[in-house]
Enzyme design. Structure first.
Site, PDB file in Angstrom:
ATOM      1  N   ALA A   1      -0.105   5.537   9.434  1.00 17.53           N
ATOM      2  CA  ALA A   1       0.479   6.047   8.737  1.00 17.53           C
ATOM      3  C   ALA A   1       0.214   4.634   7.396  1.00 17.53           C
ATOM      4  O   ALA A   1      -0.073   4.224   7.649  1.00 17.53           O
ATOM      5  CB  ALA A   1       2.075   5.935   9.206  1.00 17.53           C
ATOM      6  N   CYS A   2       0.966   4.969   6.281  1.00 11.59           N
ATOM      7  CA  CYS A   2       0.956   4.560   5.602  1.00 11.59           C
ATOM      8  C   CYS A   2       1.815   4.590   3.612  1.00 11.59           C
ATOM      9  O   CYS A   2       2.754   4.895   4.475  1.00 11.59           O
ATOM     10  CB  CYS A   2      -0.468   4.544   5.065  1.00 11.59           C
ATOM     11  SG  CYS A   2      -0.773   6.267   4.285  1.00 11.59           S
ATOM     12  N   ALA A   3       1.502   3.806   3.014  1.00 17.53           N
ATOM     13  CA  ALA A   3       1.655   4.122   2.166  1.00 17.53           C
ATOM     14  C   ALA A   3       0.833   4.159   0.710  1.00 17.53           C
ATOM     15  O   ALA A   3       0.010   4.310   0.658  1.00 17.53           O
ATOM     16  CB  ALA A   3       2.416   2.401   1.050  1.00 17.53           C
TER      17      ALA A   3
END
Ligand code: SF4
Ligand code: SF4
Lengths: 277, 369, 506
Positions: free
Chosen positions: B12-14
């Protein structure tokens, strides 16, 4: 080859409270905090420190993305404070909020009032997804629009009835699983007063949604029905819309002159009959 | 022997993307500051940037960014021989890096500006397809070498670390100017800590950054295999990049249609559409259902002249769009946009509806709620 | 439409008419209405199609006049179309619904515990006598720093490193999350009292913690924060030793649940803080967690709400990618990871989920422990494993595979009286455990219940000490992750490899 580096993005570089205190100034019972160079935990550390030092009002400047503002203030003596925020706080603004009042001069992100217990949040702008998720008490006022899954699984118990008033409109899954409480959606940002959200009140089994303007039947979840507005309903609306208008400079009578739809769950037990033993 | 069914990456992430729709080129501090503002969305195991318009002096040449694991001289020699055989190499140089940066075990980075030298049967291939083929060869057949950027007048810079560390390592804020910047901060849970595994993912000048975990990965991947795409990285991002390549570059579908494929509207909604729209949605679903991307995702895709952001159909991952003058932003969080400017407006697009930035257009405005 | 049911009875009730004195105890004891007294003929008659085989009447019959056993009749034997499949199809053809059941998976799948054997010392190193020598089971749960920085100030030794909050328990066994609502108040209270007395922890499950219990049990309570967020407010979170975010449960990975409205009594409604009589729905996901970075957000939200004073545990079901998921959970900031296998029980679950989803917890545990070690982050969290732990040997094997402690749920309920009749979802538990009917729940006296549980913990702890002593180990820490003390029998190469153990004789 597996990652062997361990970096804790949240706690990395968090400074001790005595290094932070210079970012705050307390005068009387008002504390001012400049959040521009503070990370998430530092802002909350500092807020808690200021309150423990006697502050009753906190003014936060230059907030940009810091999460959980107000969450750390579950105070043993049950002291309640007022928090004024300038900037854009991060996700989970006022999560688990325990009776404090937050006024935000700006937009909020996701998770405003997540599992909020009591208090008030006023947002002079818009908010992101899952506003008021699992909220169980207090009030939230959002001036403009909100995102997906607003008021999901909001609950009430006895006289603890959470209220969410949204000035604009909402995206899909408004009031999903709603188990209690009240959502008022005013549509003031819409041109034609037609809300676009789908799956409104899907799985709803408690509480009430008031929509100013219109939605088509197929935009509603299977578990809700539209019922006629009664005298009592208008009284309730007058109260909360009145409060909303006083915060954001609207004319309550003008807002209330429009048609409202009242949505109620068809049953307290939406999924009672799909099982066999 | 054990059966070889590799694990797919879970992460997951930005995300962040910014484009100047007038084509004006600008430095890296916007993207770097913005992605840094969302630090807690990553875990320091990957960060990267894609920048468009950085090599105007070589804009007719494919810019190959290649990393050599373990600083392997043999790999480098082999790659260079291969490039000499298949391309006109007009320039080759080490990519400048900052030895002081806070990163661990960086590989060796080189870039080559090349033009295809097609021979025999290969003359039938378009330049793009030829380059894709040669890049695939290096990535699968030359040990310790990995081409992670292969478009013209653009480049990907990525690695293991927080994105601000990676930016510092490649000195992005000092050395490059571009008109589109996309950025990514990772939170992987099961991928090797190697530099090639970071994002953006790149094929030709198409780059993808992505947040979420796709539940339909197996379906998507096996469908793409029928079109000759073999996933070697086992990441969701790779699958999306190939799907974009197939639909947009090869099949020439516009993003508005591709969005309806990746995030096709719910049947409940289709049932209430007007006849024409309904038929279109039904046909797309019938033909392209294996490319329905199910589960949470937000992607930011860019290629020359265009950048767009898109989420899944029930918006399980966040996206916020903003604009200021010619600048268009897409971001995981609004605060990241506000960390770099006071935007004229910000909005949250509906799930499955793309935010599109094109050169000399203000297309983004069409997507207001 | 009403029609005659095609279902066969599942049990047969045999009454020895000579012994039966018509005392009618069985009539009173059976909550399923099986027995009734026929005045005219002065005899007790039984409608066996209603019997669930809970053995309550048998145990309570003062004359030992009753035998309840599986119905001997049945369909033509068929290895493929077993009686169970035939029965389920008939049920669904009569109701059109999802088949609901309770407890944990019962299907015949390999039970890895039973293919693993423990070691003992002979000659080369001495075994230790656990009765007379010290034997330590005390266990820390929580995140540990990479190293301790120590400073000397003259004679004074100061720890410079800030320690993370840890839990200290007297035996590596905790009671698994079971909510007040799913189980009765008396059962819930029994668990709390036993945990307190023995020095371990009980877990509230997702139904909140009754106010009157908060002060008394705050040091031995793990409060759960599940997708339904029932009864979750700052006071609740702060009245516990630790907080558990429940993502999933072995008996029903990936789905939510609901406590049917009829079980939401006044007391339960007060604890869950929802109105009486409404369904308490737990959504499948947490709607503020759609990815690993969102989990991180909730972990830190809970830490913020409790001033970083309590460890946060994340409980997941053992599913396919469990090792990678666990790694993500640790990196997201969790102090404890709890893994629940499909043998783990529940008060209600669709049968399809219970029987077909997830992977065996033994393999999951081995994979997670291995993975966290490879990533060098094993010390950043503790692992609690649960889901069908049946005896102290299972506990020892779990610890040797890498668990810091185990959760027991079903075993605890069996200690309280449960006979695994799998009818928890009917709310009519004859043993006063899974019911909210005051007439039934008063059958369980919390004092007695707590004593039974303490006895069980004591018995298992003694057995654990025996096992440790036999291996020549006198601290449970030295067994943790010590797979050298395990050997496999009847396992294939890949299974041994996943478990990280040798075959017997190797
Ligand atoms: S259901 Fe239980 S109490 Fe009733 S007859 Fe059967 S075994 Fe006896
Ligand atoms: S708790 Fe009660 S209803 Fe559930 S299996 Fe045990 S005895 Fe049966």
């Amino acid at each position: 080859m597996l990652p062997v580096v361990f970096r804790d993005a949240f706690l990395e570089g968090v400074r001790k409270i005595d290094e932070l205190i210079e970012h705050a100034s307390i005068e009387g019972d008002v504390a001012k905090i400049d959040a521009s160079r503070l990370n998430h935990k530092e802002v909350n550390d500092l807020m808690r420190e200021c309150v423990l030092k006697g502050a009753k009002k906190l003014i936060l400047k230059n907030v940009c993305g810091q999460r959980y503002i107000g969450t750390r203030l579950h105070l043993p003596e049950g002291k309640k404070v007022e928090i004024e925020i300038y900037g854009t706080p991060g996700n989970d603004l006022g999560a688990f909020l325990d009776g404090h009042r937050i006024v935000l001069h700006g937009n909020a992100q996701d998770g405003v009032g997540n599992t909020m217990n009591d208090g008030e949040i006023v947002v002079e702008g818009r908010a992101g997804d899952v506003v008021a998720m699992a909220m169980r008490g207090g009030k939230i006022f959002i001036r403009d629009d909100v995102g997906y899954r607003t008021a999901i699984h909001m609950k009430q118990y006895m006289d603890k009835i959470p209220v969410l008033v949204v000035g604009g409109t909402s995206q899909d899954f408004l009031g999903e699983y709603m188990a209690g409480g009240m959502v008022i959606l005013l549509g003031l940002t819409l041109e034609k007063l037609k809300h676009r959200a789908y799956y409104i009140g899907t799985g709803m089994h408690g509480g009430v949604i008031y929509l100013r303007g219109e939605v088509e039947k197929y935009q509603l979840g299977k578990e809700v029905g539209v019922v006629d507005m009664e005298e009592e309903d208008w009284k309730t609306l007058e109260k909360h819309v009145g409060e909303f208008s006083s915060y954001f400079g609207y004319d309550a009578d003008e807002i209330l002159a429009e048609k409202f739809m009242k949505l109620l769950p068809l049953t307290k037990r939406p999924y009672g009959r799909i099982y066999t033993y | 022997m054990r059966r070889k069914i590799p694990d797919k990456e879970i992460q997951a992430c930005a995300l962040f993307g910014v484009m100047d729709r007038s084509g004006r080129r600008f430095g890296g501090d916007i993207a770097i500051t913005a992605i840094k503002n969302m630090k807690v969305r990553g875990n320091g195991l990957g960060g990267g940037f894609a920048v468009y318009g950085i090599y105007p002096e070589y804009k007719n040449y494919y810019a190959l960014h290649i990393m050599f694991q373990n600083a392997s001289r043999e790999a480098k020699a082999e790659v260079e021989d291969f490039l000499q055989d298949n391309f006109d190499v007009v320039n080759a140089e080490e990519i400048p890096t900052n030895p002081e940066a806070n990163v661990i075990d960086p590989p060796l980075f080189w870039r080559y500006f090349v033009a295809p030298q097609k021979k025999g049967e290969e003359k039938k291939l378009s330049d793009d397809d030829y380059v894709v083929k040669k890049v695939m060869y290096i990535n699968t057949c030359i040990e310790d070498a990995f081409v992670f950027s292969s478009g013209k007048d653009m480049g990907v810079f990525k690695g293991v670390g927080f994105p601000e560390d990676i930016a510092d390592f490649f000195m992005l804020d000092e050395l490059y100017k571009g008109y589109i910047w996309t950025a990514h901060s990772r939170f992987p849970t099961n991928t090797p800590g190697w530099w090639g595994g970071a994002h953006p993912f790149c094929i030709l000048d198409w780059t993808v950054v992505h947040n979420g975990e796709i539940s339909s990965y197996g379906t998507n991947r096996r469908f793409l295999e029928m079109y000759g795409y073999y996933c070697t990285l086992f990441t969701d991002t790779e699958v999306i990049a190939y799907a974009v390549d197939l639909l947009m570059r090869r099949q020439r579908l516009p993003i508005e249609i591709v969005a309806e494929i990746f995030a096709s509207p719910m049947w409940d909604q289709v049932d209430h559409m007007d006849e024409k729209k309904k038929n279109l949605c039904m046909a797309l679903r019938m033909v392209y259902a294996p490319l329905l991307i199910n589960g949470p995702f937000t992607i930011v895709v860019a290629h020359h002249g265009e950048m767009f952001g898109l989420t899944d159909r029930i918006r399980l991952r966040p996206i916020t769009a903003g604009e200021k003058g010619d600048l268009l932003f897409v971001s995981s969080e609004e605060a990241a946009i506000r960390a770099v400017c006071e935007p004229d407006r910000v909005w949250t697009p509906h799930g499955g509806e793309p935010v599109i930035g094109r050169l000399n257009s203000r297309e983004g405005e069409l997507n207001e709620v | 439409m009403k029609f005659k049911t095609h279902l066969l009875p599942e049990f047969i009730v045999k009454r020895d008419e000579d012994r039966c004195t018509r005392c009618k105890v069985c009539v009173k004891q059976c909550p399923f209405g099986v027995h009734s007294y026929d005045e005219e003929n002065d005899r007790i008659i039984s409608r066996e199609e209603l019997c669930v085989g809970c053995q309550r009447c048998v145990v309570y019959c003062p004359e030992n006049a009753l035998i309840v056993e599986p119905y001997p009749g049945g369909y033509r034997p068929n290895e493929y179309w077993t009686g169970e499949y035939i029965r389920d199809i008939k049920k669904q053809s009569e109701s059109g619904g999802v088949i609901l059941t309770s407890t944990g998976a019962q299907r015949r799948l390999k039970i890895y515990w039973d293919h693993i054997l423990l070691n003992a010392s002979q000659v080369t190193n001495p075994s230790i006598d656990p009765l007379r020598e010290p034997m330590e089971l005390r266990t820390f749960l929580g995140r540990k720093p990479d190293a301790l920085e120590i400073e000397y100030e003259g004679e004074d030794v100061k720890i410079k490193t800030e320690l993370y909050p840890n839990l200290l328990i007297e035996t590596p066994i905790l009671f698994a999350g079971m909510s007040y609502g799913a189980i009765s108040y008396n059962a819930f209270k029994s668990l709390a009292m036993a945990a307190k007395e023995f020095g371990t922890l009980f877990n509230t499950g997702e139904g909140g913690l009754p106010r009157e219990m908060r002060e008394e049990f705050k040091d031995c309570t793990i409060v759960q924060c599940a997708s339904g967020r029932f009864g979750v407010d700052p006071e609740y979170l702060n009245s516990a030793a630790a907080i558990e975010i429940k993502i999933g449960q072995g008996a029903k990975p990936g789905i939510g649940g609901h406590l049917p409205g009829e079980k939401v009594s006044a007391d339960i409604s007060a604890t869950r803080m929802i109105p009486e009589g409404t369904d308490a729905l737990s959504p499948a996901p947490h709607h503020d967690i759609y990815s690993i970075e969102d989990l991180s957000m909730l972990i830190y939200a809970l830490k913020e709400a409790t001033n970083y004073e309590k460890p946060v545990c994340v409980k997941i079901a053992a599913v396919h990618n469990v090792a990678a998921i666990a790694s993500g959970i640790v990196r997201a900031g969790a102090d404890i990871v709890a893994i629940d296998g499909f043998r783990g029980g529940t008060g209600a679950t669709p049968k399809i989920m219970r029987e077909h989803v997830g992977i065996p917890v033994e393999l999951a545990l081995a994979a997670v422990d291995q993975r966290l070690r490879e990533e060098r982050i094993r010390h950043k969290c503790s692992i609690i494993v649960g889901g069908g732990i049946r005896c102290a040997a299972d506990v020892a094997k779990a610890v040797a595979l890498g668990a810091d402690a185990v959760y027991i749920g079903t075993a605890a309920l069996i200690a309280l009286g449960c006979t695994m009749c799998q009818r928890c979802h009917t709310g009519k538990c004859a043993w006063g455990i899974c019911t909210q009917d005051p007439k039934l729940s008063k059958r369980l006296n919390p004092k007695v219940g707590a004593q039974r549980l303490v006895n069980l913990l004591r018995g298992w702890s003694l057995e654990l000490k025996d096992v440790l002593g036999g291996m020549g180990i006198n601290a449970i820490e030295s067994l943790r992750g010590n797979r050298d003390h395990l050997r496999g029998v009847g396992l294939e190469e890949w299974e041994l490899e996943v478990l990280g153990i040798k075959g017997a004789g190797e």
